[in-house]
Design a protein around this motif. Structure first.
Motif, PDB file in Angstrom:
ATOM      1  N   LEU A 124       0.811  -1.216   0.000  1.00 31.38           N
ATOM      2  CA  LEU A 124       0.000   0.000   0.000  1.00 31.38           C
ATOM      3  C   LEU A 124       0.845   1.268   0.000  1.00 31.38           C
ATOM      4  O   LEU A 124       0.317   2.358  -0.283  1.00 31.38           O
ATOM      5  N   TYR A 125       2.116   1.155   0.314  1.00 28.58           N
ATOM      6  CA  TYR A 125       2.948   2.352   0.441  1.00 28.58           C
ATOM      7  C   TYR A 125       3.033   3.167  -0.853  1.00 28.58           C
ATOM      8  O   TYR A 125       3.001   4.397  -0.799  1.00 28.58           O
ATOM      9  N   PRO A 126       3.134   2.550  -2.034  1.00 26.39           N
ATOM     10  CA  PRO A 126       3.195   3.368  -3.259  1.00 26.39           C
ATOM     11  C   PRO A 126       2.007   4.307  -3.431  1.00 26.39           C
ATOM     12  O   PRO A 126       2.157   5.414  -3.950  1.00 26.39           O
ATOM     13  N   TYR A 127       0.811   3.872  -2.999  1.00 28.29           N
ATOM     14  CA  TYR A 127      -0.348   4.759  -3.081  1.00 28.29           C
ATOM     15  C   TYR A 127      -0.209   5.902  -2.077  1.00 28.29           C
ATOM     16  O   TYR A 127      -0.454   7.067  -2.408  1.00 28.29           O
ATOM     17  N   TYR A 128       0.163   5.554  -0.846  1.00 30.38           N
ATOM     18  CA  TYR A 128       0.314   6.569   0.206  1.00 30.38           C
ATOM     19  C   TYR A 128       1.435   7.555  -0.128  1.00 30.38           C
ATOM     20  O   TYR A 128       1.292   8.766   0.087  1.00 30.38           O
ATOM     21  N   GLU A 129       2.530   7.032  -0.678  1.00 31.97           N
ATOM     22  CA  GLU A 129       3.704   7.865  -0.947  1.00 31.97           C
ATOM     23  C   GLU A 129       3.367   9.013  -1.903  1.00 31.97           C
ATOM     24  O   GLU A 129       3.938  10.104  -1.798  1.00 31.97           O
ATOM     25  N   GLN A 130       2.446   8.789  -2.835  1.00 31.02           N
ATOM     26  CA  GLN A 130       2.125   9.809  -3.827  1.00 31.02           C
ATOM     27  C   GLN A 130       1.065  10.805  -3.355  1.00 31.02           C
ATOM     28  O   GLN A 130       0.788  11.785  -4.048  1.00 31.02           O
ATOM     29  N   LEU A 131       0.457  10.546  -2.183  1.00 34.36           N
ATOM     30  CA  LEU A 131      -0.541  11.473  -1.660  1.00 34.36           C
ATOM     31  C   LEU A 131       0.147  12.730  -1.131  1.00 34.36           C
ATOM     32  O   LEU A 131       1.116  12.644  -0.386  1.00 34.36           O
ATOM     33  N   GLN A 132      -0.361  13.876  -1.501  1.00 28.46           N
ATOM     34  CA  GLN A 132       0.201  15.150  -1.049  1.00 28.46           C
ATOM     35  C   GLN A 132      -0.900  15.998  -0.425  1.00 28.46           C
ATOM     36  O   GLN A 132      -1.972  16.154  -1.007  1.00 28.46           O
ATOM     37  N   ALA A 133      -0.613  16.531   0.759  1.00 31.08           N
ATOM     38  CA  ALA A 133      -1.544  17.451   1.404  1.00 31.08           C
ATOM     39  C   ALA A 133      -1.301  18.863   0.871  1.00 31.08           C
ATOM     40  O   ALA A 133      -0.177  19.220   0.530  1.00 31.08           O
ATOM     41  N   HIS A 134      -2.358  19.638   0.788  1.00 34.41           N
ATOM     42  CA  HIS A 134      -2.263  21.032   0.343  1.00 34.41           C
ATOM     43  C   HIS A 134      -2.993  21.908   1.355  1.00 34.41           C
ATOM     44  O   HIS A 134      -4.060  22.471   1.067  1.00 34.41           O
ATOM     45  N   PRO A 135      -2.436  22.017   2.560  1.00 38.02           N
ATOM     46  CA  PRO A 135      -3.145  22.732   3.635  1.00 38.02           C
ATOM     47  C   PRO A 135      -3.392  24.203   3.333  1.00 38.02           C
ATOM     48  O   PRO A 135      -4.431  24.733   3.721  1.00 38.02           O
ATOM     49  N   GLN A 136      -2.461  24.867   2.628  1.00 35.19           N
ATOM     50  CA  GLN A 136      -2.655  26.289   2.359  1.00 35.19           C
ATOM     51  C   GLN A 136      -3.799  26.523   1.374  1.00 35.19           C
ATOM     52  O   GLN A 136      -4.626  27.417   1.562  1.00 35.19           O
ATOM     53  N   LEU A 137      -3.857  25.686   0.325  1.00 34.20           N
ATOM     54  CA  LEU A 137      -4.958  25.795  -0.632  1.00 34.20           C
ATOM     55  C   LEU A 137      -6.290  25.496   0.051  1.00 34.20           C
ATOM     56  O   LEU A 137      -7.292  26.184  -0.179  1.00 34.20           O
TER      57      LEU A 137
END
Length: 794
Positions: A124-137
């Motif tokens: 499952l790590y490859p899916y998680y690794e590509q997730l990016q948070a955008h808190p400012q947006l």
């Protein structure tokens, strides 16, 4: 894989069940695209994904994909410089928030629950690794768009000023109109004493004959023409001013939306990558939830045609209606010929093997009771059911043959072929000959094959062919019903004569019928009767052995109880000896004190001095008696006390907490000298010296403790009630607060959303009178605002 074979084996029905377990429209869409693979490495990866997702669910509890929306279309429009509306921006913000929470979820899991496995080595790590948070947006959008999908007044200083001006002008206009309708001279001229709107402008209903009194603009009239809706001259200028301000407001809102859209466009590609990975993750966890619901098992996979599974269940049949079967294929034999009566389960067995073979290659765990092994095939081909086609003018036999001809052309040594009632629908002799020819061809090509048939000729055929074996579905002659058990290595009987005899046909007719059977058929039937008798004998022996094992287990359990009783009695005896020893030591100390006092008195009265250091030395020796365990007094007492020191505490043991004067149960060994103990609803860490074992480990109680501990650890910090009725919401709150209190939490959130406000009002009214709720408040801006109520518990 052919669509036809997938339909025959009901593969799409399982797809639908998995799609129903997805939490987002993205996951449902991905589940509906599920298809079997013929690549072993891909199948292994898919199965590993399901296994890891299932482990996360069973360890950390449910995972939430809440808030994630399908925003691919808005992201595409942002990329081509279109302007997004408020609802689209709100959905993007919600998806960003859901992504951020999922990232936190996985970070917490790999930090606290997967210490033995490197996170970057998991499937499952490859899916998680590509997730990016955008808190400012996310913050920028939330600062401008409220939960109802409206641009906030505070989105810009200019917008705030414009809306205040609009409010002021609107108030002045209404005030002027209210002055008109309150004027007693005007009231007789009005049809109703109300203020309404036409074309977004304030008007009053004036009787037709007084239309010239107020001046202004006529915007509408009633159907009868008796009433005119007039914008009086006194408010025309104010309404014009309001309209100008509304145009400015729209322009400012459009500017804000354009500015937010430009910010989204900067990260559009990254967010699209997030969406693709969230789609896969939701699909994987849907497979894991399905595996839990259907008690799936992680399979060992190969590409050599080997299937070995115990107690296989058809995944679409309820457990109460299906009899598990054992399947072994691909090692000692590559082909199975199943014979037996109708409705005996032959076709179900055939379809079960085919469907599970397709599912394991799709990452879905097979429904078996124990560890299993399945093969990944380059194709699964089935000829099952009625192949009659009116459109093509084909009979049932012709339809089957057309399908089988295609299968013979495309099947390879890495294929699985399933043939139901092979050769049926035509002359029995020719049908049997065709069946043997087809099986021979498939066998020579080393194609893994399972075939069902009624033809007795195929039983002898299977006996003579290497790596081919007979099988049958068991039939109970006494009840005249099939048992649905598959018996590998035992050919089936038609049982026609036996059934006729049980139904009352005379022995004369039975013997006459037997006379018409060939000598070969009679010999085969006799052989099958012998095999059946031997099998039943072995079954009886197996049952006896099982009963003996059960008896031994009961005796072992009884001995364990006796040992536990002995241990309790031993502890009781040790306590008695310890108490007696303390009494004896106390008596000895008192006697020594008396003796020392007497010696000192003698020293005062006599000239012979008694040395003080000798008195002190004797006193120390007497004080040390309690540390010697009275070894010289009673060797048996000494042995009993040493036994007490060796008593170990284990998970589930019931103990007396001396300092609290309460009973508890051991949850966990923290160190050599400390234990985690469940005392009532509390979990406390205590010293070993503070714990006194009461009785041994109760197995049932230990399981309950572990279950309660997991439930307490899995309690969420928030309860989502959106979409519930008030009654449903109150019921869930009652259950949730109980769990929260048991888990020791003090502040949690109730999500009810904004909507009409009815659910929010009902929830808050209930919480206001709840005896365990100390205080309530609305969530802060970053907690959900008016859509969330935060409660503090007593």
């Amino acid at each position: 894989m052919r669509t036809k074979d997938l339909e025959i084996l009901e593969y799409k029905k399982v797809i639908q069940l998995i799609a129903e377990r997805a939490q987002t429209s993205l996951g449902k869409e991905r589940a509906e695209q599920m298809a079997p693979t013929n690549k072993l490495d891909v199948a292994i990866r898919l199965q590993q994904e399901t296994k890891e997702a299932k482990a996360i669910l069973n360890t950390k509890g449910p995972i939430s994909f809440g808030g994630i929306r399908d925003i691919r279309a808005p992201l595409h429009r942002a990329n081509i410089q279109g302007v997004l509306n408020e609802e689209e921006l709100l959905n993007i913000s919600s998806t960003l928030r859901g992504t951020r929470l999922l990232i936190n979820f996985f970070q917490d899991y790999w930090k606290n629950h997967a210490k033995l496995v490197q996170a970057d080595k998991t499937a499952l790590y490859p899916y998680y690794e590509q997730l990016q948070a955008h808190p400012q947006l996310e913050k920028d959008i939330d600062a401008c768009i409220d939960d109802n999908g409206q641009v906030k007044d505070t989105a810009s200083t200019i917008l705030l000023q414009i809306r205040r001006q609009i409010h002021t002008v609107r108030s002045r206009a209404r005030q002027k109109l209210e002055d008109i309708i309150r004027n007693s001279n005007h009231q007789k001229m009005l049809q109703d004493l109300i203020i309404t709107t036409r074309n977004d402008r304030y008007v009053i209903p004036v009787k037709q004959e007084y239309r010239g009194v107020f001046g202004g603009i006529v915007h509408d009239q009633s159907s009868s023409g008796a009433t005119l809706f007039i914008e009086p001259q006194a408010v025309v200028a104010l309404n014009n001013q309001q309209r100008e301000l509304e145009v400015k407001e729209k322009n400012e809102v459009d500017r804000i939306l354009k500015e937010l859209t430009d910010k989204v466009a900067v990260y559009a590609q990254e967010i699209i990558t997030n969406i693709n990975n969230l789609m896969e993750l939701d699909f994987v966890f849907a497979r894991a939830i399905y595996a839990n619901d259907r008690r799936g098992v992680f399979p060992k996979l190969n590409d050599k045609g080997i299937i070995n599974a115990i107690k296989v269940r058809h995944p679409l049949l309820p457990d109460k209606e299906v009899v598990p079967v054992d399947i072994s294929l691909g090692k000692e034999y590559r082909s199975i010929v199943i014979t037996g009566p109708n409705t005996g389960g032959k076709t179900v067995t055939l379809k079960t093997v085919g469907l599970l073979s397709l599912l394991v290659s799709s990452g879905v765990q097979p429904t078996t009771e124990e560890e299993c092994e399945f093969s990944i095939f380059d194709g699964v081909y089935a000829d099952v059911g009625d192949e009659q086609s009116i459109e093509q003018s084909l009979s049932t036999f012709s339809g089957h043959m057309t399908n089988i001809i295609y299968i013979l052309k495309v099947a390879t040594p890495k294929s699985l072929v399933l043939l139901d009632e092979l050769g049926a629908g035509t002359d029995p002799q020719e049908g049997a000959a065709l069946a043997m020819a087809i099986l021979t061809d498939l066998h020579k090509q080393r194609v893994t094959t399972i075939a069902t048939t009624h033809y007795s000729e195929l039983k002898n055929f299977a006996f003579d062919m290497p790596q081919m074996i007979n099988a049958s579905v068991e039939f109970d002659i006494q009840s005249l019903r099939p048992t649905y058990r598959l018996l590998i290595g035992v050919p089936g009987k038609s049982n026609a004569l036996a059934i006729a005899r049980r139904l009352g046909l005379s022995d004369r007719h039975i013997k006459l019928a037997e006379g018409f059977l060939s000598r070969e058929q009679q010999d085969v039937n006799a052989l099958l009767d012998d095999l059946e008798e031997q099998r039943r004998g072995l079954e009886q022996e197996k049952k006896k052995i099982k009963a003996q094992v059960q008896e031994l287990e009961e005796e072992r359990s009884l001995l364990e109880k006796e040992f536990e009783k002995f241990a309790i009695e031993k502890d009781k005896k040790i306590k008695q000896l310890e108490q007696r020893a303390k009494v004896e030591v106390a008596k000895a100390k008192q006697a020594a004190e008396d003796m020392i006092n007497e010696l000192r008195e003698m020293q005062k009265q006599q000239s012979t001095a008694v040395k003080d250091h000798l008195l002190i030395e004797k006193k120390k020796q007497l004080e040390g008696l309690d540390e010697l365990n009275l070894g010289s007094k009673d060797a048996n007492d000494n042995a009993a006390l040493r036994a007490k020191q060796l008593v170990k505490l284990e998970l589930g043991d019931e103990v007396q907490v001396k300092s609290l004067r309460q009973k508890g149960n051991i949850l966990k060994k923290v160190s050599d000298t400390e234990y985690l103990v469940q005392v009532g609803i509390m979990k406390v860490t205590l010293k070993r010296d503070d714990l006194e074992k009461i009785k041994g480990k109760p197995i049932v109680q230990s399981k309950q403790i572990v279950r309660l501990q997991k439930e307490h650890e899995n309690v969420k910090m928030e309860l989502d009630l959106r979409g519930k009725t008030i009654d449903e919401a109150i019921y869930e709150i009652e259950q949730y607060i109980d769990k929260v209190i048991l888990a020791g939490l003090h502040e949690v959130s109730i999500i009810h959303g904004k909507g009409t406000g009815a659910l929010r009002a009902g929830v808050q009214d209930y919480l206001k009178h709840h005896p365990r709720v100390k205080a309530t408040r609305f969530g802060a801006a970053n907690e959900g605002g008016m859509g969330v109520t935060v409660i503090t518990l007593c």
